[in-house]
Design a protein around this motif. Structure first.
Motif, PDB file in Angstrom:
ATOM      1  N   THR A  17       0.828  -1.208   0.000  1.00 28.06           N
ATOM      2  CA  THR A  17       0.000   0.000   0.000  1.00 28.06           C
ATOM      3  C   THR A  17       0.864   1.261   0.000  1.00 28.06           C
ATOM      4  O   THR A  17       0.543   2.237  -0.692  1.00 28.06           O
ATOM      5  CB  THR A  17      -0.964  -0.016   1.200  1.00 28.06           C
ATOM      6  N   ASP A  25       3.533   1.313  -8.953  1.00 32.18           N
ATOM      7  CA  ASP A  25       2.631   0.182  -9.194  1.00 32.18           C
ATOM      8  C   ASP A  25       3.366  -1.150  -9.249  1.00 32.18           C
ATOM      9  O   ASP A  25       2.846  -2.164  -8.774  1.00 32.18           O
ATOM     10  CB  ASP A  25       1.871   0.370 -10.514  1.00 32.18           C
ATOM     11  N   HIS A  55      -8.877  -7.701  -4.598  1.00 41.43           N
ATOM     12  CA  HIS A  55      -9.394  -6.393  -5.012  1.00 41.43           C
ATOM     13  C   HIS A  55      -8.261  -5.411  -5.268  1.00 41.43           C
ATOM     14  O   HIS A  55      -8.283  -4.688  -6.270  1.00 41.43           O
ATOM     15  CB  HIS A  55     -10.333  -5.816  -3.942  1.00 41.43           C
ATOM     16  N   HIS A  56      -7.282  -5.384  -4.366  1.00 46.26           N
ATOM     17  CA  HIS A  56      -6.165  -4.452  -4.552  1.00 46.26           C
ATOM     18  C   HIS A  56      -5.387  -4.762  -5.837  1.00 46.26           C
ATOM     19  O   HIS A  56      -5.020  -3.845  -6.581  1.00 46.26           O
ATOM     20  CB  HIS A  56      -5.236  -4.467  -3.339  1.00 46.26           C
ATOM     21  N   GLN A  59      -7.384  -3.611  -8.701  1.00 50.41           N
ATOM     22  CA  GLN A  59      -7.363  -2.158  -8.823  1.00 50.41           C
ATOM     23  C   GLN A  59      -6.059  -1.662  -9.448  1.00 50.41           C
ATOM     24  O   GLN A  59      -6.071  -0.721 -10.243  1.00 50.41           O
ATOM     25  CB  GLN A  59      -7.590  -1.511  -7.458  1.00 50.41           C
ATOM     26  N   HIS A  62      -6.310  -2.291 -13.022  1.00 53.24           N
ATOM     27  CA  HIS A  62      -7.259  -1.335 -13.582  1.00 53.24           C
ATOM     28  C   HIS A  62      -6.585   0.015 -13.801  1.00 53.24           C
ATOM     29  O   HIS A  62      -6.736   0.629 -14.862  1.00 53.24           O
ATOM     30  CB  HIS A  62      -8.472  -1.207 -12.649  1.00 53.24           C
ATOM     31  N   GLN A  63      -5.842   0.479 -12.812  1.00 53.80           N
ATOM     32  CA  GLN A  63      -5.131   1.756 -12.937  1.00 53.80           C
ATOM     33  C   GLN A  63      -4.140   1.736 -14.104  1.00 53.80           C
ATOM     34  O   GLN A  63      -3.917   2.744 -14.752  1.00 53.80           O
ATOM     35  CB  GLN A  63      -4.372   2.087 -11.651  1.00 53.80           C
ATOM     36  N   SER A  70      -7.435  -7.158 -14.699  1.00 53.26           N
ATOM     37  CA  SER A  70      -8.208  -6.599 -13.595  1.00 53.26           C
ATOM     38  C   SER A  70      -9.485  -7.389 -13.370  1.00 53.26           C
ATOM     39  O   SER A  70      -9.802  -7.776 -12.236  1.00 53.26           O
ATOM     40  CB  SER A  70      -8.543  -5.134 -13.885  1.00 53.26           C
ATOM     41  N   PHE A  74     -11.017  -9.455 -10.020  1.00 52.90           N
ATOM     42  CA  PHE A  74     -12.323  -9.122  -9.448  1.00 52.90           C
ATOM     43  C   PHE A  74     -13.286 -10.311  -9.541  1.00 52.90           C
ATOM     44  O   PHE A  74     -14.084 -10.540  -8.636  1.00 52.90           O
ATOM     45  CB  PHE A  74     -12.922  -7.882 -10.118  1.00 52.90           C
ATOM     46  N   SER A  95     -18.480  -5.524  -5.647  1.00 50.50           N
ATOM     47  CA  SER A  95     -17.621  -6.130  -6.665  1.00 50.50           C
ATOM     48  C   SER A  95     -18.277  -6.069  -8.035  1.00 50.50           C
ATOM     49  O   SER A  95     -17.627  -5.763  -9.035  1.00 50.50           O
ATOM     50  CB  SER A  95     -17.281  -7.576  -6.306  1.00 50.50           C
ATOM     51  N   GLN A  98     -17.922  -2.588  -9.358  1.00 50.00           N
ATOM     52  CA  GLN A  98     -16.566  -2.341  -9.856  1.00 50.00           C
ATOM     53  C   GLN A  98     -16.364  -3.010 -11.217  1.00 50.00           C
ATOM     54  O   GLN A  98     -15.828  -2.413 -12.152  1.00 50.00           O
ATOM     55  CB  GLN A  98     -15.544  -2.881  -8.854  1.00 50.00           C
TER      56      GLN A  98
END
Length: 137
Positions: A17, A25, A55-56, A59, A62-63, A70, A74, A95, A98
């Protein structure tokens, strides 16, 4: 089982994190992946902490614009959430929401409708208004 303790997973997650917050990333992904392996070994695959880490990872992909990867994370999180929280839980709705946004970015109208409709149904069943749905395309 020293390296597979839950505390180690927490430390790895926190490091990931920090890297993510700093915009790194690649390092975040490396530590989230390590976190996932430790969590699965220490807690089993059907655990809320595993879902959070999936999820992280989703994400981060996704970013990066890696929408297929991604979605895979999910979808795995969703499968686990349905087993451990129930198919009509808030976790499942979030979820699906998202995933609906990712399908929207991919231009997959059928999947957008499917996921947003199911998320909306769950939110309504739980007494939430339609404003609970977050659409970001």
């Amino acid at each position: 089982a020293g390296k597979h303790h839950r505390e180690n997973a927490t430390i790895l997650h926190n490091i990931a994190t920090i890297h993510l917050d700093r915009g790194d990333d690649d390092e975040a992904m490396k530590f989230y992946t390590k976190t996932l392996k430790v969590e699965q070994a220490a807690l089993g695959c059907d655990h809320a902490d595993v879902v959070t880490t999936l999820h992280h990872i989703g994400q981060v992909f996704h970013q990066r614009g890696e929408l297929v990867a991604s979605l895979e994370y999910f979808q795995e999180a969703l499968r686990i959430e349905r087993r451990i929280f129930g198919k009509d839980s808030l976790n499942v709705a979030q979820s699906l929401n998202q995933m609906g946004n990712i399908y929207l970015q991919r231009g997959d109208a059928a999947k957008v409708m499917e996921t947003f409709s199911e998320a909306t149904r769950i939110y309504r069943r739980m007494g939430h208004t339609d404003e609970k749905i977050s659409i970001a395309g």
